[in-house]
Scaffold this motif. Structure first.
Motif, PDB file in Angstrom:
ATOM      1  N   THR A 113       0.805  -1.223   0.000  1.00 55.64           N
ATOM      2  CA  THR A 113       0.000   0.000   0.000  1.00 55.64           C
ATOM      3  C   THR A 113       0.835   1.269   0.000  1.00 55.64           C
ATOM      4  O   THR A 113       0.337   2.339  -0.362  1.00 55.64           O
ATOM      5  CB  THR A 113      -0.912   0.037   1.238  1.00 55.64           C
ATOM      6  OG1 THR A 113      -0.098   0.138   2.421  1.00 55.64           O
ATOM      7  CG2 THR A 113      -1.786  -1.210   1.319  1.00 55.64           C
ATOM      8  N   ASP A 115       1.904   2.589   2.758  1.00 58.07           N
ATOM      9  CA  ASP A 115       1.646   3.277   4.026  1.00 58.07           C
ATOM     10  C   ASP A 115       2.879   3.235   4.933  1.00 58.07           C
ATOM     11  O   ASP A 115       3.641   2.261   4.930  1.00 58.07           O
ATOM     12  CB  ASP A 115       0.481   2.622   4.762  1.00 58.07           C
ATOM     13  CG  ASP A 115      -0.861   2.974   4.144  1.00 58.07           C
ATOM     14  OD1 ASP A 115      -1.665   3.616   4.824  1.00 58.07           O
ATOM     15  OD2 ASP A 115      -1.107   2.602   2.989  1.00 58.07           O
ATOM     16  N   LYS A 149      -6.846  -3.080   2.537  1.00 53.80           N
ATOM     17  CA  LYS A 149      -6.351  -2.077   1.582  1.00 53.80           C
ATOM     18  C   LYS A 149      -5.300  -2.698   0.664  1.00 53.80           C
ATOM     19  O   LYS A 149      -5.258  -2.427  -0.540  1.00 53.80           O
ATOM     20  CB  LYS A 149      -5.768  -0.887   2.350  1.00 53.80           C
ATOM     21  CG  LYS A 149      -5.308   0.267   1.478  1.00 53.80           C
ATOM     22  CD  LYS A 149      -4.804   1.421   2.345  1.00 53.80           C
ATOM     23  CE  LYS A 149      -4.283   2.579   1.488  1.00 53.80           C
ATOM     24  NZ  LYS A 149      -3.778   3.693   2.334  1.00 53.80           N
ATOM     25  N   THR A 153      -5.207  -3.771  -3.836  1.00 50.87           N
ATOM     26  CA  THR A 153      -4.220  -3.326  -4.829  1.00 50.87           C
ATOM     27  C   THR A 153      -3.840  -4.434  -5.803  1.00 50.87           C
ATOM     28  O   THR A 153      -3.199  -4.163  -6.823  1.00 50.87           O
ATOM     29  CB  THR A 153      -2.923  -2.833  -4.143  1.00 50.87           C
ATOM     30  OG1 THR A 153      -2.235  -3.959  -3.548  1.00 50.87           O
ATOM     31  CG2 THR A 153      -3.219  -1.786  -3.080  1.00 50.87           C
TER      32      THR A 153
END
Length: 207
Positions: A113, A115, A149, A153
């Motif tokens: 992600t 993040d 999340k 992807t």
């Protein structure tokens, strides 16, 4: 007066015919609109949706176990039982088991992600400042939110690519997060059993 029925009869036929035509038109229009059941047909599965389903499964198991352990038992470790012949010296407490799953989720899924890791997360044991059951469970749930999340992807085009500097493919990282969590789920279940608590998934069953 005898001619009126001859006029009324064709008029009645005309009215009935118009009504029938209107009913037929309404039925055709209704047939062209998909029913709620038709409009809610599931879409074809994708690599992202399949992985997300797996994350949902392990997330429920882990969160249920974490919530089942009383807060006063969160610092429990099998080492405290002093079982003759056993060697539990230095094993993780239940709290650290939960934090370890969450921390690992972040380390495994964040490359997918992009993040940043949560503040205070430095190793597999999770942030030291998380002490209460509520804080630890929030950390756990947030880590699984990242997993969903990450799953989103994945595509058939990128799943064999290596994200960032990782030596693992996107698919490998996504699935390893699930496998790793299940591994520790088994350990957490034993921690519950050692405290006389039936794991949520086993309640109502013969075992």
């Amino acid at each position: 007066m005898m001619k009126k029925p001859r006029i009324i009869l064709p008029l009645a036929v005309l009215i009935v015919s118009v009504a029938a035509l209107r009913l037929a038109a309404s039925s055709a229009a209704a047939a062209s609109v998909p029913s709620p059941q038709q409009s809610q047909q599931p879409s074809a599965p994708t690599i992202a949706s399949a992985l997300d389903r797996e994350i949902n499964g392990v997330e429920k198991q882990i969160v249920d176990v974490a919530e089942a352990m009383p807060e006063d038992k969160y610092n429990f470790s099998p080492e405290t039982l002093n079982i003759p012949g056993a060697d539990y010296k230095g094993v993780r407490t239940f709290a650290v088991q939960v934090k370890h799953v969450a921390a690992s989720n972040y380390f495994i899924w964040s490359p997918l992600t992009g993040d940043k890791l949560p503040e205070g997360l430095k190793d597999g044991n999770g942030p030291e400042n998380l002490k209460t059951k509520a804080d630890i469970i929030k950390f756990l749930k947030d880590s699984f939110a990242l997993g969903h999340k990450a799953a989103a992807t994945l595509t058939t085009e990128n799943m064999l690519q290596n994200p960032g500097n990782s030596k693992s493919t996107r698919l490998r990282l996504a699935t390893f997060g699930v496998a790793h969590a299940y591994d520790h789920y088994g350990q957490m279940v034993e921690y519950l059993r050692m405290n006389g608590i039936v794991p949520p998934a086993s309640r109502g069953k013969s075992d």
